[in-house]
Design an enzyme around this catalytic site. Structure first.
Site: not given
Lengths: 358, 358
Positions: A102, A171, A195
């Site tokens: 990511w 993030d 999530k």
């Protein structure tokens, strides 16, 4: 009803309470005579949903009035582009940690806009990990620094937030509101909602208002943070259903007590790590000091056994345990809403599976 | 349950059938043991939802394999920016009709990227309208031409698709699949989902694959059409719930029969226009030959009466009849899913209101 234990990395398990309330109100939301999906985003009924969702999240994160909370479509991936588009100028530079899939994607998008200093790179290390404190070479005068606090694929989590010397962006897609964090250390943090926060379809972006105003004003309206800050994420039609479920999920976190949830998250993860550590059969993927409490990743002695493990677990009502297709192995994602009973069931299954196949 | 008649311009009324099925399956989708909101977007259960939604929409629009149908977050407003970002080069130009608030927004975003020729401008005309055929000065060699087929705020609709001489792009947010159109005339058409297609949170974008490949490759991944075409809108987590409801709504259109729906849409609109035309009290906003079948707009003799009309209608179970805040007046949005009984109720109310206040 026969609910399974859903170990999906995202979209992921939501609190059953929240789903039951959404089901009850789906056709006629609290006597309004329509579904939340059908409500005008400019109407009074929806406005309550919108404002309560923001207020509850701000309260849970301890954010004061310097902050704006925005709902921006496109998930974390769109943020990878919007951040440099708004804040990285051609003559400046930004610092990025690259610690996995990511953060690596974030780096790639930023490189389209300006100079990116990768201050530490452990993207491909096995065991997976986050950089050590003294490994990061932060740049003096960087426009901003960017980290990913939890790498969903590798199962590594940053336990301590670094001092970077420049405005810090994070993030937090896969570990927001799952553990104690001092959110005031950041200039901006964001999370794809699917999530720990709600359904897919948006990123929840917390940004200091002052920062949003500094963003480039020459880029398209929908890609400027100030559009969302100035118009309260109502410049155009927001993803109203996702915001509604997000708001209900935040209220659930509040009802549960966030400290209580954080403790439960520790316990849930520890139970699985204990089985791994007590075994010669299972092998954890992440370095111990960086083990994620949200995404537990491990290997079995062979890929055949991994396939069998995933198959038999699914038959026993434990779904989505397959590791990300790019790395293989096993991954158990256990976000806030994932119940302790599901962890207990997995732990029992792991022990039994090892006995039979070890 | 007491459902109201919801005249909202979007998010708007959804088919009751679709809502009831979504409610039934909300916690345990067809025996999968989880909600659609909780499903991995890479799993088999979700994949069926995703592919069926695309296939049903393609079938309804009569699109062959030259076409790709993409789910792109950010609604129509993001498309206003993505189109020129991908297809308008600095040395080329694009043609735009400016016929109202929405096409005007599209023009503004395009002007950030290159030369825009506004081939006809009737944005501020009252009565509201679309340009006449011979009014449009199409540019030879334009990179593309852009139209908005229905202006949701003004209540004007383009009845005939123009021959522009360059690849034709259309914003069909408020009238897609509501009337007969030859979709093969376009190179690309798109719609924010929250009117005729499903809940808010995405645009459904139909694009010729060949065109997507021609887009600029130097822009961020999430803003290139080829990302969505090449990866089937699964590059990152798509808005799965919105896609699910969209797919169910498309199946509902198929069950109803689209020709049947188109005919009903004509009848629904005509009933309201008949009351307006028979009255000296109500005054239609749009020029007769451009009257929208989706958004019926009209005025009353005074703003006070308009306020009273909206208030009393709401008390009688007819909600969201207030015109857009930028123009005032009354607006009845009656998309595919809006029931005939709601139109009949409105027509009776209008007649009664005129008797009392006319």
């Amino acid at each position: 009803m026969s609910r399974v234990y859903n170990f999906s990395a995202g979209p992921a398990a939501l609190p059953l309470d929240v789903l039951q309330a959404a089901q009850k109100d789906l056709i006629d939301y609290k006597g309004c005579g329509m579904s939340v999906m059908e409500m005008s985003h400019r109407g009074k009924d929806y406005d309550v949903i919108h404002q309560e969702a923001i207020a509850t999240f701000k309260e849970l994160c301890g954010l004061n009035d310097d902050w704006s909370v925005c709902f921006i479509q496109g998930g974390g991936s769109m943020q990878f582009a919007m951040i440099p588009m708004n804040f990285l100028t051609k003559d400046g530079s930004a610092d990025y940690i690259n610690a996995g899939a990511w953060s690596s994607k974030a780096v790639k998008q930023a490189q389209m806009f300006g100079n990116v200093n990768v201050v530490a790179n452990c993207q491909k290390d096995i065991p997976t990990r986050m950089p050590e404190k003294d490994e990061c070479k932060w740049t003096q005068g960087a426009l901003y620094s960017h980290i990913c606090t939890n790498e969903t694929i590798s199962g590594a989590q940053l336990k301590e937030i670094p001092e970077t010397g420049s405005p810090l962006f994070a993030d937090m897609s896969s570990d927001i509101l799952s553990c104690e964090r001092d959110y005031s250390k950041f200039s901006m943090f964001y999370a794809g909602a699917q999530k720990n926060l709600g359904p897919s379809g948006m990123a929840v972006v917390a940004i200091r208002k002052e920062l949003a105003e500094k963003g480039a004003a020459t880029i398209p309206t929908m890609l400027q943070y100030r559009t969302y800050v100035d118009e309260d994420s109502l410049h155009n039609t927001p993803p109203t259903w996702a915001i509604y479920i997000f708001g209900e999920t935040m209220k659930w976190v509040k009802r549960m007590g966030k400290e209580n949830l954080f403790k439960l998250n520790d316990e849930k993860a520890q139970k699985i790590y204990n089985v791994i550590d007590a075994s010669g059969f299972y092998r954890g993927t992440a370095k111990k000091e960086f083990r994620s409490n949200m995404n537990i990743t491990w290997r079995l002695p062979s890929e055949e056994l991994e396939t069998l493990f995933v198959k038999q677990a699914a038959e026993a009502g434990m779904k989505s345990l397959k590791g990300h297709r790019s790395v293989g192995g096993i991954r158990a994602s256990i976000y806030n809403a994932f119940p302790m009973e599901g962890v207990d069931a997995l732990v029992d299954f792991m022990k039994e599976f090892e006995k039979k196949n070890g």
